[in-house]
Enzyme design. Structure first.
Site, PDB file in Angstrom:
ATOM      1  N   HIS A  56      31.589  44.760  45.434  1.00 23.93           N
ATOM      2  CA  HIS A  56      30.981  45.926  44.778  1.00 23.93           C
ATOM      3  C   HIS A  56      30.218  45.491  43.523  1.00 23.93           C
ATOM      4  O   HIS A  56      30.319  46.086  42.458  1.00 23.93           O
ATOM      5  CB  HIS A  56      32.043  46.981  44.455  1.00 23.93           C
ATOM      6  N   TYR A 324      41.585  41.338  40.317  1.00 26.99           N
ATOM      7  CA  TYR A 324      40.410  41.789  39.584  1.00 26.99           C
ATOM      8  C   TYR A 324      40.190  41.000  38.279  1.00 26.99           C
ATOM      9  O   TYR A 324      39.041  40.677  37.952  1.00 26.99           O
ATOM     10  CB  TYR A 324      40.515  43.282  39.286  1.00 26.99           C
TER      11      TYR A 324
END
Length: 332
Positions: A56, A324
């Protein structure tokens, strides 16, 4: 551009859906599971390392507010739902780790919608969703196997490829190929799903398993092939910016309530549509951020960043939250 973009539609579709499972978590106590670092590295192998988000990568940030609905307090004692409206930062995104992927490309699906809520006192809570109801795989090992199969199944690979074999052994991933949505008219006309499960606990100590759903107040609207062909590579990014100049973008946030028979810890299995939806509140996006490059580089949305009254209910959330920061460190 990574080499998979030249492969057939089936290959692209599986890549699009499967790599969203970067969050696939290690099962407790199983040392054979892929580590968060290995999962991030597998994304770099697929898309290249562009020193941006590993997945993304292309996105746009907006600011707005969240107003809770009174129904939410029946499910959870979370302070997010107990007080007045709070500010939020939101990010719409395209799939892949390619920062310049065309919004019109099939592999730009699933679209992402992440939010960071700032409560009174400075505490934050994050929510991460995408535009498919579920993941194609259930575990980190399956994700790693799928990525290896993708890497071995380029345009010159001998048939049947490793990817063919994976799909034959994983019917859920095959079914996902038939459930993709067309390109949307706007990020504001897509529904988004938090496919991981959470446990809500209310003031009386009652536990409820939920999954999140964000429904656009303008309804779902998609483009046909002719309309998509006429759009620019950045049409979604441009459109949402112009849209919020005219009027806010609004989503209703719901908790889908699990039954006793639903799979709580397996995000590859979507819960039936007849499950009850309880409104948690309304997300209203009002403007683009004023310093997008700086803000985007500095911001993480961590699925495990929750408040009291909310706990992860499936193991994927832990690995997603661990992966992340690894990706963020790489983009500094």
């Amino acid at each position: 551009m990574y080499r998979q973009l030249t492969v057939g539609v089936l290959f692209i579709s599986v890549l699009t859906l499967a790599v969203s499972a970067i969050g696939a978590a290690a099962i407790a106590g199983d040392a054979t599971q892929a580590t968060p670092a290995q999962l991030v590295d597998s994304l770099h192998q697929a898309f290249g390392n562009h020193h941006v988000r590993a997945v993304h990568a292309k996105g746009i940030l907006l600011e707005g507010e969240f107003r809770p609905d009174p129904s939410a307090t029946r499910l959870t004692r979370s302070p997010l739902f107990a007080g007045p409206s709070v500010p939020l930062l939101a990010r719409f995104s395209d799939f892949t780790g390619l920062p310049d992927i065309p919004d019109t490309a099939p592999e730009a699906n699933p679209r992402g919608f992440a939010m960071k809520f700032t409560l009174q006192g400075g505490q934050t809570m994050d929510v991460v969703t995408h535009s498919f109801n579920g993941f194609p795989v259930a575990t980190a090992n399956d994700f790693a196997e799928l990525m290896r199969a993708i890497g071995a199944s380029g345009a010159t690979a001998t048939k049947p490829t490793a990817l063919d074999a994976f799909l034959d052994a994983h019917p859920v991933a095959k079914r996902f190929l038939t459930s993709q949505k067309p390109a949307p008219e706007s990020y504001a006309t897509l529904s988004f799903f938090g496919v991981n499960s959470f446990t809500f606990t209310n003031a009386d100590g009652v536990h409820t398993q939920v999954r999140y759903r964000f429904v656009p107040v303008e309804g779902e609207k998609y483009l046909d092939a002719v309309a998509i062909a006429a759009k620019s590579p950045n049409y979604l990014m441009d459109e949402v910016g112009k849209r919020v100049e005219q009027a806010p973008v609004v989503f209703d946030w719901y908790a889908q309530i699990a039954s006793k028979t639903d799979a709580i810890a397996d995000p590859s299995i979507a819960w039936p549509e007849d499950r009850k939806l309880v409104k948690l509140g309304t997300v209203t996006l009002k403007r683009l951020v004023s310093d997008p490059d700086v803000k985007d580089k500095a911001t993480m949305f961590l699925p495990g960043n929750v408040t009291a009254g909310i706990e992860p209910a499936d193991p994927m959330i832990g690995a997603r939250t661990a992966a992340y920061p690894i990706s963020r460190a790489n983009r500094q």
